[in-house]
Enzyme design. Structure first.
Site, PDB file in Angstrom:
ATOM      1  N   ASP A   1      -1.441   1.419  -3.668  1.00  0.00           N
ATOM      2  CA  ASP A   1      -2.300   0.363  -4.229  1.00  0.00           C
ATOM      3  C   ASP A   1      -3.699   0.871  -4.510  1.00  0.00           C
ATOM      4  OD1 ASP A   1      -3.070   0.588  -1.567  1.00  0.00           O
ATOM      5  OD2 ASP A   1      -3.467  -1.551  -1.326  1.00  0.00           O
TER       6      ASP A   1
ATOM      7  N   ASN B   1      -7.174   9.022   7.036  1.00  0.00           N
ATOM      8  CA  ASN B   1      -6.118   8.812   6.042  1.00  0.00           C
ATOM      9  C   ASN B   1      -6.649   8.645   4.622  1.00  0.00           C
ATOM     10  OD1 ASN B   1      -7.024   6.137   5.752  1.00  0.00           O
ATOM     11  ND2 ASN B   1      -5.532   5.327   7.192  1.00  0.00           N
TER      12      ASN B   1
ATOM     13  N   ARG C   1       2.354   5.771  17.047  1.00  0.00           N
ATOM     14  CA  ARG C   1       1.846   7.014  16.463  1.00  0.00           C
ATOM     15  C   ARG C   1       1.255   7.911  17.552  1.00  0.00           C
ATOM     16  NH1 ARG C   1       2.034   5.986  10.999  1.00  0.00           N
ATOM     17  NH2 ARG C   1       1.591   3.854  10.338  1.00  0.00           N
TER      18      ARG C   1
ATOM     19  N   SER D   1       0.797  -1.217   0.000  1.00  0.00           N
ATOM     20  CA  SER D   1       0.000   0.000   0.000  1.00  0.00           C
ATOM     21  C   SER D   1       0.838   1.279   0.000  1.00  0.00           C
ATOM     22  CB  SER D   1      -0.943  -0.045   1.206  1.00  0.00           C
ATOM     23  OG  SER D   1      -1.854   1.003   1.201  1.00  0.00           O
TER      24      SER D   1
ATOM     25  N   ASP E   1      -6.102   2.359  -2.654  1.00  0.00           N
ATOM     26  CA  ASP E   1      -7.271   2.182  -1.793  1.00  0.00           C
ATOM     27  C   ASP E   1      -7.471   3.369  -0.838  1.00  0.00           C
ATOM     28  OD1 ASP E   1      -5.272   1.717   0.084  1.00  0.00           O
ATOM     29  OD2 ASP E   1      -6.054  -0.232   0.741  1.00  0.00           O
TER      30      ASP E   1
ATOM     31  N   ASP F   1      -2.897   6.297  -3.036  1.00  0.00           N
ATOM     32  CA  ASP F   1      -1.702   5.712  -2.440  1.00  0.00           C
ATOM     33  C   ASP F   1      -1.204   4.596  -3.358  1.00  0.00           C
ATOM     34  OD1 ASP F   1      -3.679   3.838  -1.930  1.00  0.00           O
ATOM     35  OD2 ASP F   1      -2.896   3.294   0.038  1.00  0.00           O
TER      36      ASP F   1
END
Length: 550
Positions: A286, A380, A512, A68, A288, A284
């Site tokens: 891939d 995202n 994160r 990804s 998605d 992105d």
């Protein structure tokens, strides 16, 4: 009773030995790590995909080889269940166990035990459809995977180089072919035809917008967007950028949806390509995830992320349902994660139910299934809209009583065709956004003004061991390491409108830190103060400490 050809499995397994000292984990996005370590994993995924198909009476299972938005040296693999949904969670554990068997003999032992305990009838057929993105490590990993299919006697269908959402689409289309739930023609061409035809119906008679610039992340979205572009060019002109799928190191490098979301700025390669007010978007690696943006007259960058997409789309669907005369007959809801901007949650909660769940597609997808129409988007840019079987029946059998109701109903039915309901799909979502903008006569400016984002910052922290971080309350509170949440709360209280949470990444070896506040400098400062606290409390390489507050 059919049995496994142990000697064939042993022979092929010996060609794909597990590297020592590496533990693999099937996580939110399947297996994902450096591509050059995954050979044994791909072989074993071939076997488990075949067994999953046998367990489900020969239904086709999907396998996607991709990492990804990760950097090009990474790669990964995930399995897709028959309706195009994520792999059943209990099988994630089995996949992890398979991948960590240290030797061929250990693997044979695990395999034999699993077949017995899962009561898999080996005489059943096994069918698997698979694809990969454009990463250089892809072909070798697919070859290892194909050895796994061969070892278990599974029938494989190679969908080639394509996007993750197209692979999910193919899985559902193959498994519903010839039934009342037929999802579409089981080919890439069928996918593009379904989306483009629905899109053209939805924007018929609407003004053609200015060209849309697409940052393809130098990934597999580039050839897919090119195919789509040729089908919708009369209604929407697409300008494709970052399409270098064979340039070493170009994939996701200073471009793509993750770059835009994390850096909160335009990819440098688009600096001279976007006019003031013109819409742009990033896919992105891939395809998605989707991130929209525009540059205002003063040259300032404005990001329109997954939260903004959810707000735009959910409000539009609520409006159509009401106009169709179906208000009260279909329950509509939005699902978000803790990463959703506080302002977006407030905007949405004033219009329809909003639920917060832990990060990860499977959590959002499952929660969205509890609504008749469930809208889910991660900040995202990964998300989609799910129409339940009940809502689909209602929309196809409902008899409108006025022309306005009839028009709204037709739009809803076409939206069901336009939206890829199996998984987040950047190209499908892009067309969905363009439909809403066309119907509302919005530019990026009007869309952006639906609500003002609270300034926020996302920081990655490299720690010695991310597995010590445990969360609760949809990942908004840390329960481990002990005492760390109390210290985070004490810092947050010093900032106006402050909010922050810490969670271990599901796809990278980092933790994160998310923070937001009323003012931009405070949001930045809060994020790095929390990041510094996390680092200091849990240890790590001094060179990796968040730099703003050293």
């Amino acid at each position: 009773m059919a049995t496994i050809d142990v000697e064939e499995v042993r022979r092929l397994s010996d060609l794909h030995p597990k590297p020592a000292l590496i533990r693999f984990q099937y996580g939110t996005a399947g297996f994902r790590t450096l591509g050059n370590t995954l050979d044994s994993v791909l072989f074993r995924v071939g076997i488990i995909a075949g067994l999953r198909s046998k367990k489900l009476d020969g239904k086709t299972i999907g396998v996607m080889v991709t990492a990804s938005h990760n950097p090009e040296p990474d790669n990964g693999v995930k399995l897709v269940d028959p309706r195009g949904e994520m792999l059943e969670s209990s099988w994630e554990t089995h996949a992890t166990t398979f991948s960590n068997a240290a030797t061929t003999e250990d693997f044979l032992f695990v395999l034999d035990a699993f077949v017995k305990t899962a009561k898999i009838d080996l005489s059943k057929p096994a069918r698997v459809v698979y694809a990969r993105d454009t990463r250089p490590s892809g072909p070798a990993l697919v070859s290892a995977f194909e050895d796994g299919l061969k070892a278990i006697g599974a029938e494989g269908r190679d969908a080639g180089v394509t996007t993750t959402p197209i692979l999910h689409y193919l899985v559902r289309s193959i498994n519903t072919k010839g039934t009342k739930d037929a999802y579409g023609e089981d080919s890439e061409q069928g996918y593009f035809a379904k989306l483009s035809e629905a899109f053209k119906k939805l924007v018929a008679g609407r003004a053609t917008p200015p060209p849309l610039v697409i940052d393809c992340a130098n990934g597999v979205g580039a050839p897919a967007a090119a195919k789509l572009s040729g089908l919708v060019k009369e209604n929407l002109l697409l300008v494709l950028e970052n399409t270098s799928t064979t340039t070493p190191g170009a994939l996701n490098n200073s471009c793509g949806a993750d770059y835009v979301k994390t850096a909160q700025k335009l990819p440098p390669s688009l600096a001279s390509k976007l006019n003031a007010g013109q819409r742009g978007c990033s896919l992105d690696g891939d395809a998605d995830r989707l991130m929209y943006f525009y540059i205002d007259e003063g040259g300032k960058f404005h990001m329109l992320d997954g939260d903004k997409i959810a707000a735009l789309v959910a409000a539009f669907i609520v409006e159509l349902v009401k106009t169709a005369g179906l208000e009260g007959q279909l329950n509509i809801g939005v699902v978000q994660t803790a990463y959703a901007n506080g302002a977006s949650t407030k905007y949405l909660a004033e219009r329809l139910p909003v639920k917060c769940v832990p990060t990860g597609v499977k959590h959002l997808h499952h929660a969205a299934e509890h609504y008749d129409i469930g809208v889910y988007f991660e900040a995202n840019g990964h998300g989609t809209v799910l129409f339940s079987p009940t809502s689909q029946d209602k929309l196809t059998t409902y008899e409108p009583s006025t022309p306005a109701q009839s028009t709204a109903l037709t739009h809803l039915i076409n939206l069901m065709q336009l939206i890829n309901q199996t998984v987040g799909d950047a190209l499908s979502d892009m067309l969905l956004v363009e439909v809403v903008l066309a119907h509302k006569s919005y530019s990026g400016v009007e869309w952006d003004s639906l609500y003002a984002d609270l300034p926020n910052r996302l920081v990655k922290v490299v720690v010695a061991d991310r597995t010590i971080f445990k969360t609760q309350d949809a990942e908004r509170q840390l329960v481990s390491p002990p005492g760390l949440q109390k210290k985070i709360d004490e810092i947050v209280q010093r900032y106006d409108g402050g909010r922050s949470f810490v969670r271990p990444s599901g796809t990278e070896d980092v933790v994160r830190v998310y923070a937001e506040s009323i003012f931009r400098p405070q949001a930045d400062e809060l994020a790095f103060r929390i990041a510094g606290l996390v680092y200091d409390e849990t240890g790590g390489d001094p060179a990796q400490r968040p730099k703003e507050f050293m």
